[in-house]
Design a protein around this motif. Structure first.
Motif, PDB file in Angstrom:
ATOM      1  N   VAL A  89       0.849  -1.194   0.000  1.00  0.00           N
ATOM      2  CA  VAL A  89       0.000   0.000   0.000  1.00  0.00           C
ATOM      3  C   VAL A  89       0.884   1.243   0.000  1.00  0.00           C
ATOM      4  CG1 VAL A  89      -1.674   1.349   1.316  1.00  0.00           C
ATOM      5  CG2 VAL A  89      -1.945  -1.127   1.118  1.00  0.00           C
ATOM      6  N   LYS A  90       0.705   2.057  -1.005  1.00  0.00           N
ATOM      7  CA  LYS A  90       1.463   3.311  -1.087  1.00  0.00           C
ATOM      8  C   LYS A  90       0.900   4.327  -0.118  1.00  0.00           C
ATOM      9  CE  LYS A  90       3.075   6.678  -4.515  1.00  0.00           C
ATOM     10  NZ  LYS A  90       3.000   7.071  -5.954  1.00  0.00           N
ATOM     11  N   PHE A  91      -0.409   4.486  -0.126  1.00  0.00           N
ATOM     12  CA  PHE A  91      -1.096   5.296   0.880  1.00  0.00           C
ATOM     13  C   PHE A  91      -2.567   4.893   0.911  1.00  0.00           C
ATOM     14  CE2 PHE A  91      -1.453   7.964  -2.948  1.00  0.00           C
ATOM     15  CZ  PHE A  91      -2.811   8.230  -2.976  1.00  0.00           C
ATOM     16  N   ALA A  92      -3.223   5.197   2.030  1.00  0.00           N
ATOM     17  CA  ALA A  92      -4.652   4.922   2.190  1.00  0.00           C
ATOM     18  C   ALA A  92      -5.258   6.066   2.988  1.00  0.00           C
ATOM     19  CB  ALA A  92      -4.876   3.594   2.917  1.00  0.00           C
ATOM     20  N   VAL A  93      -6.380   6.584   2.515  1.00  0.00           N
ATOM     21  CA  VAL A  93      -7.020   7.729   3.164  1.00  0.00           C
ATOM     22  C   VAL A  93      -8.516   7.453   3.306  1.00  0.00           C
ATOM     23  CG1 VAL A  93      -5.325   9.391   2.305  1.00  0.00           C
ATOM     24  CG2 VAL A  93      -7.368   8.895   0.944  1.00  0.00           C
ATOM     25  N   PRO A  94      -9.155   8.075   4.303  1.00  0.00           N
ATOM     26  CA  PRO A  94     -10.598   7.863   4.484  1.00  0.00           C
ATOM     27  C   PRO A  94     -11.412   8.766   3.560  1.00  0.00           C
ATOM     28  CG  PRO A  94      -9.778   9.309   6.198  1.00  0.00           C
ATOM     29  CD  PRO A  94      -8.573   8.901   5.370  1.00  0.00           C
ATOM     30  N   LEU A  95     -12.621   8.351   3.299  1.00  0.00           N
ATOM     31  CA  LEU A  95     -13.563   9.159   2.518  1.00  0.00           C
ATOM     32  C   LEU A  95     -14.925   9.080   3.179  1.00  0.00           C
ATOM     33  CD1 LEU A  95     -13.995  10.729  -0.283  1.00  0.00           C
ATOM     34  CD2 LEU A  95     -15.045   8.592  -1.040  1.00  0.00           C
ATOM     35  N   TYR A  96     -15.567  10.223   3.342  1.00  0.00           N
ATOM     36  CA  TYR A  96     -16.943  10.258   3.839  1.00  0.00           C
ATOM     37  C   TYR A  96     -17.865  10.574   2.668  1.00  0.00           C
ATOM     38  CZ  TYR A  96     -21.222  11.617   6.178  1.00  0.00           C
ATOM     39  OH  TYR A  96     -22.541  11.698   6.567  1.00  0.00           O
ATOM     40  N   SER A  97     -18.972   9.861   2.578  1.00  0.00           N
ATOM     41  CA  SER A  97     -19.980  10.136   1.556  1.00  0.00           C
ATOM     42  C   SER A  97     -21.353   9.912   2.177  1.00  0.00           C
ATOM     43  CB  SER A  97     -19.795   9.212   0.340  1.00  0.00           C
ATOM     44  OG  SER A  97     -20.802   9.449  -0.630  1.00  0.00           O
ATOM     45  N   GLY A  98     -22.175  10.941   2.148  1.00  0.00           N
ATOM     46  CA  GLY A  98     -23.500  10.820   2.754  1.00  0.00           C
ATOM     47  C   GLY A  98     -24.418  11.921   2.296  1.00  0.00           C
ATOM     48  N   GLY A  99     -25.660  11.801   2.665  1.00  0.00           N
ATOM     49  CA  GLY A  99     -26.668  12.790   2.296  1.00  0.00           C
ATOM     50  C   GLY A  99     -26.934  13.766   3.426  1.00  0.00           C
ATOM     51  N   ALA A 100     -27.400  14.959   3.065  1.00  0.00           N
ATOM     52  CA  ALA A 100     -27.722  15.984   4.059  1.00  0.00           C
ATOM     53  C   ALA A 100     -28.806  16.889   3.488  1.00  0.00           C
ATOM     54  CB  ALA A 100     -26.481  16.799   4.427  1.00  0.00           C
ATOM     55  N   LEU A 101     -29.385  17.697   4.378  1.00  0.00           N
ATOM     56  CA  LEU A 101     -30.414  18.657   3.982  1.00  0.00           C
ATOM     57  C   LEU A 101     -29.895  20.044   4.321  1.00  0.00           C
ATOM     58  CD1 LEU A 101     -33.319  18.552   2.796  1.00  0.00           C
ATOM     59  CD2 LEU A 101     -34.166  18.806   5.145  1.00  0.00           C
ATOM     60  N   VAL A 102     -29.811  20.924   3.316  1.00  0.00           N
ATOM     61  CA  VAL A 102     -29.307  22.275   3.558  1.00  0.00           C
ATOM     62  C   VAL A 102     -30.442  23.282   3.424  1.00  0.00           C
ATOM     63  CG1 VAL A 102     -27.019  21.649   2.709  1.00  0.00           C
ATOM     64  CG2 VAL A 102     -28.656  22.681   1.142  1.00  0.00           C
ATOM     65  N   ARG A 103     -30.310  24.353   4.177  1.00  0.00           N
ATOM     66  CA  ARG A 103     -31.267  25.461   4.100  1.00  0.00           C
ATOM     67  C   ARG A 103     -30.604  26.593   3.333  1.00  0.00           C
ATOM     68  NH1 ARG A 103     -33.196  29.958   7.245  1.00  0.00           N
ATOM     69  NH2 ARG A 103     -35.493  30.058   7.208  1.00  0.00           N
ATOM     70  N   LEU A 104     -31.199  26.972   2.207  1.00  0.00           N
ATOM     71  CA  LEU A 104     -30.605  27.963   1.318  1.00  0.00           C
ATOM     72  C   LEU A 104     -30.940  29.378   1.761  1.00  0.00           C
ATOM     73  CD1 LEU A 104     -31.459  26.135  -2.035  1.00  0.00           C
ATOM     74  CD2 LEU A 104     -29.361  25.983  -0.672  1.00  0.00           C
ATOM     75  N   ARG A 105     -30.384  30.360   1.061  1.00  0.00           N
ATOM     76  CA  ARG A 105     -30.601  31.764   1.412  1.00  0.00           C
ATOM     77  C   ARG A 105     -32.074  32.150   1.384  1.00  0.00           C
ATOM     78  NH1 ARG A 105     -26.865  34.426  -3.008  1.00  0.00           N
ATOM     79  NH2 ARG A 105     -27.866  32.707  -4.141  1.00  0.00           N
ATOM     80  N   SER A 106     -32.813  31.548   0.442  1.00  0.00           N
ATOM     81  CA  SER A 106     -34.230  31.881   0.294  1.00  0.00           C
ATOM     82  C   SER A 106     -35.093  31.241   1.375  1.00  0.00           C
ATOM     83  CB  SER A 106     -34.713  31.409  -1.075  1.00  0.00           C
ATOM     84  OG  SER A 106     -34.641  29.984  -1.170  1.00  0.00           O
ATOM     85  N   GLY A 107     -34.519  30.377   2.168  1.00  0.00           N
ATOM     86  CA  GLY A 107     -35.289  29.658   3.168  1.00  0.00           C
ATOM     87  C   GLY A 107     -35.732  28.278   2.717  1.00  0.00           C
ATOM     88  N   ALA A 108     -35.529  27.973   1.440  1.00  0.00           N
ATOM     89  CA  ALA A 108     -35.903  26.662   0.921  1.00  0.00           C
ATOM     90  C   ALA A 108     -34.892  25.614   1.370  1.00  0.00           C
ATOM     91  CB  ALA A 108     -35.969  26.710  -0.605  1.00  0.00           C
TER      92      ALA A 108
END
Length: 379
Positions: A89-108
């Motif tokens: 192994v030359k190198f190994a790094v972690p990765l996070y992948s997931g879903g989220a809910l964001v609130r935009l500037r308009s409030g949506a």
């Protein structure tokens, strides 16, 4: 088969414009449906593997239950340390992948995919279109991917603020990736530590471990070592194949596309076969006359096969052009339209068109070889 006989076959074919048009329409419509359906499937498979393509890691370590890149299953941190200690192994790094809910500037509110890359190396980071990659280390910093889903984030600029899981987020860069996602949601990149800090996670936070082997000869050794840990290590191509197999065989998508392709083939075969047979019947006297003046059976067979092949290949070209035109038009109206024409799609359609031409030609050849000049002149 002389050029003169080919010209004669061509004139006999196009002389009856109604029959010739009917043949072309039938084959064109069949080719269009076959390529459209298979192109849509190819586009879906490509989009389903977009994260794998965009990150670009040589190997991915994951829980054995993972079927697609979207259904992540967390792994404990000790797996990362164990993988790093594997010989090769030359190198190994972690990765996070997931879903989220964001609130935009308009409030949506807007669903997003959040990708957290290794804080130290930023391995797997996207290409920057605006801003500096170093700014991802700033407070509340996120990169937004400018793809077909970019407008769903209300076209943010650098400095745009939003809220994610009751935390403040700031767009510090706009990035580009090779392939957009399948599920129609925007993508945000940040550091791994910020992702697991801002987003609710289970006890284990490592979604994937990205591995770079020292050489291709080390791949098998790494896979065996990871398997002893109870986890799965796949090369990029193997992971893409695993995702494709899931959509082909474990969802209804592959079956539905296959049925539509078969139906398109049957439609084209039935229309062209029946129309070509009618064309032969209406020109039977002409073929009989040619046979009477000394044209051999192989010459007549060559003329009929030329007519069938010319019609089929012309319809094939028209079908490809129509499909490409409609896909381009659809993408102008629907930016995240997934269909894409590949060489595999074109090859499959070509094989089916050749079969259609062969069956149509066979129907005509059998009829022509059975005629007797005496019967024609007697009638």
């Amino acid at each position: 088969m002389t050029p003169g006989m080919l010209r004669l076959a061509y004139k006999l074919l196009v002389n009856d414009r109604a029959k010739f048009s009917g043949l072309l329409v039938g084959i064109t419509f069949a080719v269009f449906l076959m390529i459209e359906m298979t192109s849509l499937f190819a586009g879906v498979l490509n989009r389903a593997s977009s994260t794998v393509l965009n990150i670009g890691a040589s190997m991915w370590v994951m829980d054995p239950a993972v079927q697609t890149v979207a259904n992540t299953i967390g792994m404990p941190d000790y797996v990362l340390d164990a993988v790093r200690s594997v010989d090769g192994v030359k190198f190994a790094v972690p990765l996070y992948s997931g879903g989220a809910l964001v609130r935009l500037r308009s409030g949506a509110y807007q669903s997003v995919t959040v990708v957290g890359v290794d804080d130290t190396s930023l391995f797997g980071r996207p290409q920057m279109l605006a801003g500096r990659i170093e700014d991802i280390y700033g407070e509340n910093a996120f990169l937004v991917v400018k793809d077909a889903e970019f407008s769903k984030m209300e076209n943010p600029a650098i400095g745009t603020e939003f809220e994610i899981n009751d935390n403040r987020g700031v767009i510090v860069g706009i990035a580009g990736v090779a392939s957009s996602g399948l599920f129609g949601v925007p993508t945000l990149y940040t550091t791994y530590q910020r992702a697991i800090q801002y987003l609710p996670t289970a006890r284990y936070t490592v979604s994937y471990i990205l591995v770079e082997p020292k050489s291709s000869a080390d791949v098998a050794r790494i896979q065996r070592a990871v398997a002893r840990l109870g986890y799965l290590a796949l090369t990029k191509d193997e992971f893409i194949g695993r995702i494709s197999d899931f959509y082909k065989y474990r969802t209804g998508l592959g079956t539905n596309i296959l049925l539509m392709t078969v139906i398109s083939f049957i439609v084209g075969l039935s229309i062209s076969g029946q129309t070509f047979y009618t064309f032969i019947l209406e020109n039977l006297e002409k073929f009989g006359a040619l046979k009477a003046i000394g044209a051999k059976g192989r010459v007549l067979v060559g003329m009929i096969l030329f007519q069938a092949a010319f019609t089929a290949l012309t319809g094939y070209g028209l079908g490809i052009g129509l499909c490409a035109l409609l896909i381009s038009a659809a993408r102008l109206k629907i930016p995240d339209y997934a269909a894409m024409i590949t060489f595999g799609n074109l090859g499959l359609a070509l094989v089916m068109v050749v079969v259609i031409a062969g069956v149509s030609g066979y129907v005509g050849v059998r009829k022509v070889l059975r005629i007797e000049p005496f019967d024609i002149f007697r009638g």
